[in-house]
Design an enzyme around this catalytic site. Structure first.
Site, PDB file in Angstrom:
ATOM      1  N   ASP A   1      -9.094   3.705  -2.106  1.00  0.00           N
ATOM      2  CA  ASP A   1      -9.949   4.063  -0.975  1.00  0.00           C
ATOM      3  C   ASP A   1     -11.314   4.563  -1.433  1.00  0.00           C
ATOM      4  OD1 ASP A   1      -7.800   3.359   0.537  1.00  0.00           O
ATOM      5  OD2 ASP A   1      -7.090   5.399   0.844  1.00  0.00           O
TER       6      ASP A   1
ATOM      7  N   ASP B   1       0.858  -1.186   0.000  1.00  0.00           N
ATOM      8  CA  ASP B   1       0.000   0.000   0.000  1.00  0.00           C
ATOM      9  C   ASP B   1       0.896   1.238   0.000  1.00  0.00           C
ATOM     10  OD1 ASP B   1      -2.253   1.576   0.109  1.00  0.00           O
ATOM     11  OD2 ASP B   1      -2.915   0.882   2.075  1.00  0.00           O
TER      12      ASP B   1
ATOM     13  N   GLU C   1       2.623   5.051  -4.012  1.00  0.00           N
ATOM     14  CA  GLU C   1       2.586   5.986  -5.149  1.00  0.00           C
ATOM     15  C   GLU C   1       3.908   6.764  -5.357  1.00  0.00           C
ATOM     16  OE1 GLU C   1      -1.099   4.577  -3.929  1.00  0.00           O
ATOM     17  OE2 GLU C   1       0.220   5.829  -2.703  1.00  0.00           O
TER      18      GLU C   1
END
Length: 943
Positions: A617, A540, A543
């Protein structure tokens, strides 16, 4: 005191993410008007400089520079901007196997101390150019030349010299034009200008002249605006409180591509717009361009072109005659404008691509069919890694399961409620202070025992491992990374220090292959204490997410391996992190023969070769359930096939109806995981009582029954790159009424699904395609045949609208088990749905469901064919192993749309005569207990 300050800062940062879940704070994220390189490039209705930009941006091919180097299968030539004597560009043109055209442009003689980044490790090493032949040789008498594939007729390329333009023709028809709007833009690498020396004191007369000149300039608004667009933000740029030092100055590139004859374009995921991409400019439209820049958007809005967690710069155009595509290989921040153009002859889609840095590297996918487009893109970037069977089952996740006892109770809850599942997940709270590869010893004192208890039921566990490394000298990962110099550096050359879940954090430079290898070793059982072979990984925040960074991400002037800036490689960061983590799972076992499972949030082109992706999300809202289908379809078209959305929505608290409908949708999406936020109420499938528990159970059980179809379809992707979850137009490319449809989809070529995504929906319309070919569809619940067309159906809460295509043969396993492992030796049910010609065909893929042995031929790929009342079963591939013989049988064969036979015979000794049942109302034939082995060829005749 320092710890107190850290806790206070963390609480403030986290409150920004946890407390505000109504909608994303868009002020934290850039648009084109906030990015100076985009403003300089964009043909903007805001500034109104279209004509000025066009007149300035003409590039011409330098006379006498064109040459074909046959040994390299490459055409070279130089380009020069009009009215410029320096800054020559060199362009390379090539054709690859399968009819793929490649165009590359960069400086011919860049500055010695500066270089442009070229994307690495995305294209397969196996791609090869083919010989090129002149179709029309360059000459002084002509302003054009053309070339084609030297070995077969598929396409040709026509190049115009002045001004430069490149046209791709398919089957002698113009398909894609390049630079037809003269938006080719290339900012040359340069050194920062030195400040001018102080000016001497001017005379009074000189001051008057200067003031008059300034007044004249101020009166010319157009010139002022153009000057602002042209020069602002070259050498530094601010966004909010953050400053980008931009030491290399302006390096942006741009190009326009027009898809001729097309009114629909798709791809460039990940965004929350519909599948068919909307126009962002032209005809009075004033939208932001689609943005491709991987970002942590803590709750996203629907129908926005803003950037999300991952991106693939692939656009596919489709019309009734052809399917073509453009793949823009660039890892920097990118914007894409789309414009509809209608001419008396045909519609077209104009697109304008803008990237902050890098080179122009474009692949033209010439199709001309959907299936060939997918093969061409897979040829370049690879197919989906064949997943382990367990990963196609249901996954249960929550931020966070609190303890080993909590895990045990959830695991037992599935058994007590007779609901199958395969994987339970642990989020960040399972660690010791967000130090990854560690455990909270108070709540997880015996992690290996916990995994073994789960594993005794043949289930798996997944733990989260994020890329931010807690800056704690007593944390072995940080201390070793620091001593080895493995962290990304800030602009001053020090280890980059940002804030994320652990507090002060640094980030490993995964663009460096040495660091990726080191990271892979961290997953070894000797390093990751308490891990077992039953443990898999979740990546997770990759990015990467930096809570106190610009746009919740890393500063663009941070420094990477090779001297490149973060701006150059940003969209590759999560891709490389995902890659290194998956490598670690393979290498942790001595035999390196266990397929990895690593879920990632960030992605780029080629991520399909590594593992699964999810849409990030989302929220417990009907609109987020609805948009999950277009988002996943877009990702599938761009190769990201093993993808899914959090069932129930990550944020908020779904009511029982929404949660139930979401389980029904998720059961027919490639990756199937329930997940929820830390502050969301518990929502395990049995907590909403009846009738919801039963209906959710039925949806999950239905998912497991179709696992042979899912597994076979994923295997077929490894052969041809075709999407696992695909839009209707992929199967029916000439039916224009399907081009906008994104609330229906196909699984492979066999099942049509239209999930219920509207609240209190009692009836709905379903579009069954294939009217032009007299297609027949069968409701999988009622087994009734339905002709292609629009139908209206009842949708009580228990109804999932799913239809099997006439002409398809699907394999199922219908015994309910705890998990996929217990299903391995279960017999198959074969469901044959006949088309209007009373024929059908289908495939079945079987291997050991977990290892790489299938790459050595240890698999079965079998073909079912029903024609003229004969069902044959044989090898579908000459690569299947003759020694691989799973002891699995076919226990039932169901044929829909068939007449009742007098008898049924089989050519297998001992099975010569088969008993059957016939339902005349449904024209349904059932052969029970034929007990035929799946590795044995057979023929069954209906007499």
């Amino acid at each position: 005191m320092r710890k107190l300050v850290i806790l206070i800062i963390l609480s403030i940062v986290c409150s920004l993410f946890i407390g505000s879940i109504e909608s994303v704070d868009t002020s934290k994220f850039k648009t084109c008007k906030d990015s100076h390189f985009c403003k300089r490039n964009r043909v903007s209705h805001e500034v109104g400089v279209m004509n000025e930009m066009k007149s300035k941006q003409n590039f011409n091919i330098v006379e006498g520079s064109i040459k074909l180097v046959k040994q390299e299968n490459t055409i070279y030539f130089d380009l020069q901007e009009q009215n410029q004597k320096s800054n020559l560009l060199t362009m390379k043109l090539e054709i690859y196997e399968g009819g793929i055209v490649r165009m590359r442009a960069q400086e011919k003689e860049p500055l010695l101390n500066k270089q442009r980044y070229q994307v690495q490790d995305v294209l397969l090493d196996t791609i090869k150019t083919v010989p090129i032949q002149w179709k029309q040789e360059p000459s002084k008498q002509s302003n054009t030349f053309s070339f084609k594939h030297g070995e077969k007729e598929c396409c040709y390329v026509l190049v115009q010299l002045v001004p430069f333009k490149l046209d791709v023709y398919i089957m002698n028809e113009l398909a894609i034009t390049t630079n037809s709007d003269n938006l080719f833009h290339f900012e040359p690498i340069s050194d920062k200008p030195q400040p001018l020396p102080p000016k001497e004191k001017k005379s009074e007369e000189e001051n008057k002249e200067a003031n008059q000149e300034e007044d004249n300039n101020n009166n010319n608004n157009d010139n002022n605006e153009e000057q602002q667009v042209s020069t602002e933000g070259y050498w530094e740029e601010r966004f909010g409180s953050h400053q980008d030092s931009k030491p290399n100055g302006p390096m942006s590139i741009g190009m326009d591509f027009t898809f001729v004859g097309s009114s629909h374009v798709y791809g460039i995921p990940e965004h929350t717009t519909r599948l068919s991409l909307k126009s962002t400019t032209g005809n009075g439209i004033n939208e932001q361009p689609y943005r491709l820049y991987n970002l942590d958007v803590f709750e996203y809005e629907i129908d926005k072109t803003m950037a999300l967690y991952g991106h693939v710069p692939l656009m596919i155009s489709h019309d009734t005659k052809k399917t073509v595509g453009v793949f823009w290989l660039n890892a920097a921040e990118t914007f894409v404008d789309i414009e509809d153009v209608t001419t008396p002859v045909s519609p077209s889609k104009k697109t304008h691509w803008i990237s902050e840095s890098g080179i122009i590297d474009v692949f033209y996918l010439t199709g001309p069919t959907p299936s060939t487009i997918f093969k061409q893109y897979a040829y370049l970037t690879g197919t989906t890694a064949l997943p382990q069977m367990f990963s196609l089952g249901y996954h249960q996740c929550k931020w966070n399961y609190k303890s080993e006892d909590d895990v045990k109770q959830v695991d037992n809850g599935f058994d007590e409620n007779h609901i199958p599942y395969d994987v339970i997940w642990l989020d960040i709270e399972h660690t010791d202070g967000k130090r990854y590869f560690t455990w909270d010893n108070n709540n997880f004192p015996t992690p290996a025992d916990m995994q073994n208890i789960i594993g005794a039921k043949h289930r798996k566990m997944v733990t989260i491992v994020d890329p931010h490394i807690k800056r704690d000298n007593n944390y072995y990962v940080h201390s070793e990374a620091t001593s080895k110099g493995y962290y990304i550096k800030n602009k001053d050359g020090n280890d980059y220090d940002g804030w994320c879940w652990p507090g002060s954090s640094s980030y490993l430079d995964f663009t460096n292959p040495e660091i990726r290898k080191w990271w892979a070793t961290q997953f070894g059982y000797d390093k990751y204490k308490g891990s077992t072979p039953n443990l898999y990984i979740w990546n997770d925040m990759n990015e990467p997410s930096v809570f106190n960074g610009p746009e919740v991400s890393m500063h663009k002037d941070a420094k990477h391996h090779g001297g490149f800036e973060h701006r150059d490689v940003h969209n590759l960061y999560g891709y490389y992190y995902h890659m290194a983590s998956a490598d670690g799972l393979v290498q942790r076992n001595a035999d390196q023969n266990d397929r990895p499972f690593v879920l990632s949030r960030a992605f780029y082109a080629g991520s399909q070769r590594i593992g699964a992706i999810w849409t990030g999300d989302n929220s417990a809202q009907w609109s987020h359930l609805e948009i999950s289908n277009p988002m996943l379809l877009s990702m599938n078209l761009a190769g990201i096939t093993f993808s899914g959305a959090d069932v129930g929505g990550f944020f908020g608290n779904p009511d029982a109806e929404l949660l139930t409908r979401w389980y029904q949708a998720g059961a027919f999406q490639p990756f199937f995981r329930g997940h929820a936020h830390l502050d969301s109420r518990r929502r395990e499938p049995w907590l909403f009582n009846e009738p919801y528990t039963t209906i959710i159970r039925e949806a999950i059980v239905k998912r497991y029954s179709y696992l042979p179809l899912w597994y076979t379809t994923f295997y077929q992707n490894t052969l041809n790159g075709a999407p696992v979850m695909r839009p209707l137009w992929v199967q029916y490319p000439k039916e224009a009424n399907l081009f906008d449809v994104d609330d229906h989809y196909l699984i492979g070529d066999s099942l049509l699904v239209k999930p219920v995504t509207q609240q209190s929906c009692k009836t709905m319309k379903v579009l069954l395609p294939g009217q032009s070919v007299n297609e027949i569809w069968y409701d999988v619940d009622t087994e009734k045949p339905i002709n292609a067309g629009v139908i209206e159906i009842d949708t009580p809460l228990e109804k999932i609208p799913v239809y099997q295509r006439g002409g398809s043969i699907i394999s199922k396993k219908e015994r309910v088990r705890r998990s996929t492992y217990q299903m391995r030796d279960d017999p198959y049910t074969i469901r044959i749905a006949l088309d209007s010609s009373k024929s059908a065909q289908g495939q079945l893929y079987i291997d050991d469901e977990h290892s790489f042995d299938y790459k050595k031929g240890k698999f079965l790929y079998r073909q079912f064919t029903f024609k003229d009342n004969v069902l044959s079963f044989s090898d579908a591939s000459n690569k299947s192993s003759t020694s691989y013989k799973p002891n699995v049988t076919i226990e039932k064969i169901v044929i829909l749309g068939v007449q009742k036979p007098h008898s049924i015979t089989c050519n297998i000794t001992g099975k010569e005569k088969l008993s059957f049942e016939y339902d005349s109302t449904l024209s349904k034939l059932t052969i029970r207990k034929p007990d035929l082995l799946v590795d044995t060829d057979f023929i069954i005749k209906l007499n």
